[in-house]
Design a protein around this motif. Sequence first.
Motif, PDB file in Angstrom:
ATOM      1  N   PRO A 161      -6.549  12.478  -4.485  1.00 31.09           N
ATOM      2  CA  PRO A 161      -7.724  11.647  -4.775  1.00 31.09           C
ATOM      3  C   PRO A 161      -7.379  10.168  -4.994  1.00 31.09           C
ATOM      4  CG  PRO A 161      -7.847  13.696  -5.993  1.00 31.09           C
ATOM      5  CD  PRO A 161      -6.475  13.660  -5.369  1.00 31.09           C
ATOM      6  N   GLN A 162      -6.169   9.888  -5.531  1.00 31.10           N
ATOM      7  CA  GLN A 162      -5.780   8.484  -5.731  1.00 31.10           C
ATOM      8  C   GLN A 162      -5.629   7.775  -4.387  1.00 31.10           C
ATOM      9  OE1 GLN A 162      -2.482  10.187  -8.581  1.00 31.10           O
ATOM     10  NE2 GLN A 162      -2.275   7.944  -8.518  1.00 31.10           N
ATOM     11  N   VAL A 163      -4.990   8.465  -3.431  1.00 30.22           N
ATOM     12  CA  VAL A 163      -4.765   7.848  -2.119  1.00 30.22           C
ATOM     13  C   VAL A 163      -6.110   7.643  -1.408  1.00 30.22           C
ATOM     14  CG1 VAL A 163      -3.631   8.113   0.126  1.00 30.22           C
ATOM     15  CG2 VAL A 163      -2.487   8.905  -1.964  1.00 30.22           C
ATOM     16  N   LYS A 164      -6.928   8.694  -1.467  1.00 32.47           N
ATOM     17  CA  LYS A 164      -8.246   8.609  -0.852  1.00 32.47           C
ATOM     18  C   LYS A 164      -9.016   7.416  -1.411  1.00 32.47           C
ATOM     19  CE  LYS A 164     -12.579  11.207  -0.551  1.00 32.47           C
ATOM     20  NZ  LYS A 164     -13.332  12.379  -0.964  1.00 32.47           N
ATOM     21  N   GLU A 165      -8.953   7.277  -2.736  1.00 28.68           N
ATOM     22  CA  GLU A 165      -9.684   6.213  -3.423  1.00 28.68           C
ATOM     23  C   GLU A 165      -9.118   4.836  -3.051  1.00 28.68           C
ATOM     24  OE1 GLU A 165     -12.422   6.155  -4.917  1.00 28.68           O
ATOM     25  OE2 GLU A 165     -12.197   4.055  -5.549  1.00 28.68           O
ATOM     26  N   ALA A 166      -7.798   4.753  -2.901  1.00 28.30           N
ATOM     27  CA  ALA A 166      -7.167   3.476  -2.533  1.00 28.30           C
ATOM     28  C   ALA A 166      -7.608   3.036  -1.137  1.00 28.30           C
ATOM     29  CB  ALA A 166      -5.644   3.601  -2.606  1.00 28.30           C
ATOM     30  N   PHE A 167      -7.761   3.994  -0.247  1.00 29.55           N
ATOM     31  CA  PHE A 167      -8.291   3.684   1.092  1.00 29.55           C
ATOM     32  C   PHE A 167      -9.777   3.329   1.004  1.00 29.55           C
ATOM     33  CE2 PHE A 167      -5.380   4.359   4.688  1.00 29.55           C
ATOM     34  CZ  PHE A 167      -4.280   4.926   4.063  1.00 29.55           C
ATOM     35  N   ALA A 168     -10.526   4.115   0.216  1.00 30.36           N
ATOM     36  CA  ALA A 168     -11.979   3.920   0.130  1.00 30.36           C
ATOM     37  C   ALA A 168     -12.307   2.524  -0.399  1.00 30.36           C
ATOM     38  CB  ALA A 168     -12.603   4.992  -0.756  1.00 30.36           C
ATOM     39  N   ARG A 169     -11.555   2.088  -1.408  1.00 27.18           N
ATOM     40  CA  ARG A 169     -11.788   0.748  -1.987  1.00 27.18           C
ATOM     41  C   ARG A 169     -11.614  -0.339  -0.932  1.00 27.18           C
ATOM     42  NH1 ARG A 169      -8.773   2.303  -6.437  1.00 27.18           N
ATOM     43  NH2 ARG A 169      -6.970   1.177  -5.622  1.00 27.18           N
ATOM     44  N   ARG A 170     -10.796  -0.026   0.074  1.00 29.56           N
ATOM     45  CA  ARG A 170     -10.526  -1.018   1.135  1.00 29.56           C
ATOM     46  C   ARG A 170     -11.365  -0.754   2.385  1.00 29.56           C
ATOM     47  NH1 ARG A 170      -6.299  -0.172  -2.201  1.00 29.56           N
ATOM     48  NH2 ARG A 170      -5.237  -2.072  -2.900  1.00 29.56           N
ATOM     49  N   GLY A 171     -12.367   0.127   2.218  1.00 29.06           N
ATOM     50  CA  GLY A 171     -13.352   0.275   3.303  1.00 29.06           C
ATOM     51  C   GLY A 171     -13.024   1.328   4.337  1.00 29.06           C
ATOM     52  N   ALA A 172     -12.179   2.305   3.993  1.00 23.86           N
ATOM     53  CA  ALA A 172     -11.828   3.313   5.003  1.00 23.86           C
ATOM     54  C   ALA A 172     -11.873   4.723   4.422  1.00 23.86           C
ATOM     55  CB  ALA A 172     -10.442   3.043   5.566  1.00 23.86           C
ATOM     56  N   THR A 173     -12.354   5.667   5.223  1.00 22.92           N
ATOM     57  CA  THR A 173     -12.406   7.075   4.829  1.00 22.92           C
ATOM     58  C   THR A 173     -11.262   7.817   5.500  1.00 22.92           C
ATOM     59  OG1 THR A 173     -14.801   6.997   4.666  1.00 22.92           O
ATOM     60  CG2 THR A 173     -13.805   9.182   4.902  1.00 22.92           C
ATOM     61  N   ILE A 174     -10.413   8.447   4.696  1.00 18.14           N
ATOM     62  CA  ILE A 174      -9.354   9.310   5.246  1.00 18.14           C
ATOM     63  C   ILE A 174      -9.628  10.734   4.771  1.00 18.14           C
ATOM     64  CG2 ILE A 174      -7.653   7.449   5.318  1.00 18.14           C
ATOM     65  CD1 ILE A 174      -6.371   8.958   2.811  1.00 18.14           C
ATOM     66  N   ILE A 175      -8.727  11.652   5.136  1.00 16.20           N
ATOM     67  CA  ILE A 175      -8.963  13.036   4.739  1.00 16.20           C
ATOM     68  C   ILE A 175      -7.649  13.656   4.258  1.00 16.20           C
ATOM     69  CG2 ILE A 175      -8.623  14.113   7.015  1.00 16.20           C
ATOM     70  CD1 ILE A 175     -11.771  15.059   5.460  1.00 16.20           C
ATOM     71  N   GLY A 176      -7.782  14.694   3.416  1.00 14.23           N
ATOM     72  CA  GLY A 176      -6.597  15.337   2.852  1.00 14.23           C
ATOM     73  C   GLY A 176      -6.165  16.551   3.655  1.00 14.23           C
ATOM     74  N   GLY A 177      -5.511  17.470   2.994  1.00 15.45           N
ATOM     75  CA  GLY A 177      -5.003  18.662   3.672  1.00 15.45           C
ATOM     76  C   GLY A 177      -6.009  19.795   3.659  1.00 15.45           C
TER      77      GLY A 177
END
Lengths: 354, 354
Positions: free
Chosen positions: B302-318
């Motif tokens: 969730p930290q990594v996801k949030e770090a991307f989200a704050r910068r305007g990008a949606t990623i996905i986990g496992g």
Amino acid sequence: MLVYRNRLLTPGPVELHPKALEALSRPQLHHRSDAAKQVFLQAKRGLEQAFQTQGQALLLTGSGTSGMEALVQNLFAPGDRVLVPVHGNFSERWARIAQQAGLEVERMELEWGRVVHPEYLEGPSGPFQGLLLTHSESSTGALNDVQGLAQAFKARFPQALVVVDAITSLFVSEFALEGWGLDAAVAGSQKGLMCPPGLAYVALSPRALECLKPRGFYLNLASELKVQNSGESAWTPAINLVAATAAVLEELLPHLPEHLALKQRQNQILYTTGQGLGLKPVPEVQSPATTCFYLPEGTAYPQVKEAFARRGATIIGGQGQLKGKVFRVSLMGYSDLYDAYAVAELMREALRSQ
Amino acid sequence: MLVYRNRLLTPGPVELHPKALEALSRPQLHHRSDAAKQVFLQAKRGLEQAFQTQGQALLLTGSGTSGMEALVQNLFAPGDRVLVPVHGNFSERWARIAQQAGLEVERMELEWGRVVHPEYLEGPSGPFQGLLLTHSESSTGALNDVQGLAQAFKARFPQALVVVDAITSLFVSEFALEGWGLDAAVAGSQKGLMCPPGLAYVALSPRALECLKPRGFYLNLASELKVQNSGESAWTPAINLVAATAAVLEELLPHLPEHLALKQRQNQILYTTGQGLGLKPVPEVQSPATTCFYLPEGTAYPQVKEAFARRGATIIGGQGQLKGKVFRVSLMGYSDLYDAYAVAELMREALRSQ
């Protein structure tokens, strides 16, 4: 004559609701994002309200036919006996799907255009596990009294499930799942909801939920029931169409009774116009989803189609045994009284030109 | 920080091609009109070119999973034995679909992230009627050499059918159905083709067409084969998505090799960046469809996801057994080198901020 925009007067796909087009022009949503889950749940809850069920509505990515097969496959086991009145292209489809799924199908053959009367259900000797009905048989324009039929059937077979094709009736004609004694129903996005094709909506009453006999993989309703209450779906959904569904529902549900009254009135105007031109309606009881008229003596369908096309409108002919014998004109899509007036006058001109 | 537009960096759904959005904003087409049939055939022919088949491509309204089930259900009979290497979420899905369809499934379990080596296929004792492979296993980011695997398998079982999940490889990585000795494949609209989800594309080689054992109703391929060469489909198709498919194919096919080179280069840039940050890639052989990295020690997803989200990008986990252990970043959607540079720098900042 110059035509700026062709009008789709077919009983699905239909003219799109502007809110659907707006939703479809948005950037892609990821179906596992919170925003997508919210939209999914909004669509699901709205559909439950429209079906009038305390059970569950499910969204499936597929045509209405996928929803029909999902219901047959998940509510009945091979060998189960079902009664299927056949009086049009879509009731015929129920019979074929049930047969393909290994059910024992008792066909009740009626003339196309007729409706099923409750007393017809007193004949066939049971037992039956189910009754498969078509609410609005859009191949003939007929509307069945599914409430009366469910009551008559359940008086004889109280354990049976009554499953209804509401594909061209939901959002066009009144509907109440449990209130009418029905157990399951299916609808589609490209009909009364004025969205593009690609989604089937199924509804399961609390009783149907208890009777589930899940089968298959893609159309396995148990997989969907596990996740759809969290706004997810078992397989990647057509989330853009889900967003369109939610957007149109938001507009439509607050004034659904007025919308149904409009659809009723539009269809009356078209039937009155056609009968004034000497056309004979096909259905015994008229569904507001579409008009269906026999072709005038000596007129072939392509001429009528062409006469509408030259004036900027797409209509559709007959299916199955009515092919080449009828034409159908529908205002199920995004349209109001103004359109009914325009189409009435267009019909007059198109048919007089024959 | 102000974000004007969120970027979807997930391995499907993806950023839409502008031609797809343009097609989706058009008025509704009726699927039985000449215009729709033309669009349908254009999409079908384009897909046959992309799959590199002299057989048939078919468009099904459903997710990629519906296409997987359609292939299993129409190419194999209950009791047929199939070999399924399982090394990720999607190869696991092949095994489940085959089992649900009544096939006898021989699972070959591999560590997730590994690829299948041709020599692995020498072990399991036959006979087998089929081999179900995942070309790009996007849950781990791994790419299988399906050509080498088909060759090795057919050396032992020349009559068997090799069926490939190309859902995240078609339009992203090279593909050649018959040229690689494959018999059938499936892809989906929301991946390399940069359209919304809702369509599965299946391809059948001339040999697969001869081996058809049609089953089911909605996913019965014999029903589709009867009509799709006339630009129709057995059931109402998601015609708006078919139009989007045709529109993107028209842009993409003339320069497909350059497009594949771009996808390859973008993915290399992201892997190089990640490895420069000390991240460990998951896949043994990297698919250009998506990167997949183990999470840095002590960092929760969730930290990594949030770090991307704050910068305007949606990623996905496992998914499955990699849930909470990896993150995935994909440029499979509409994007070019410029995006790869942006995402590389974004990734650097997002991960250094941990």
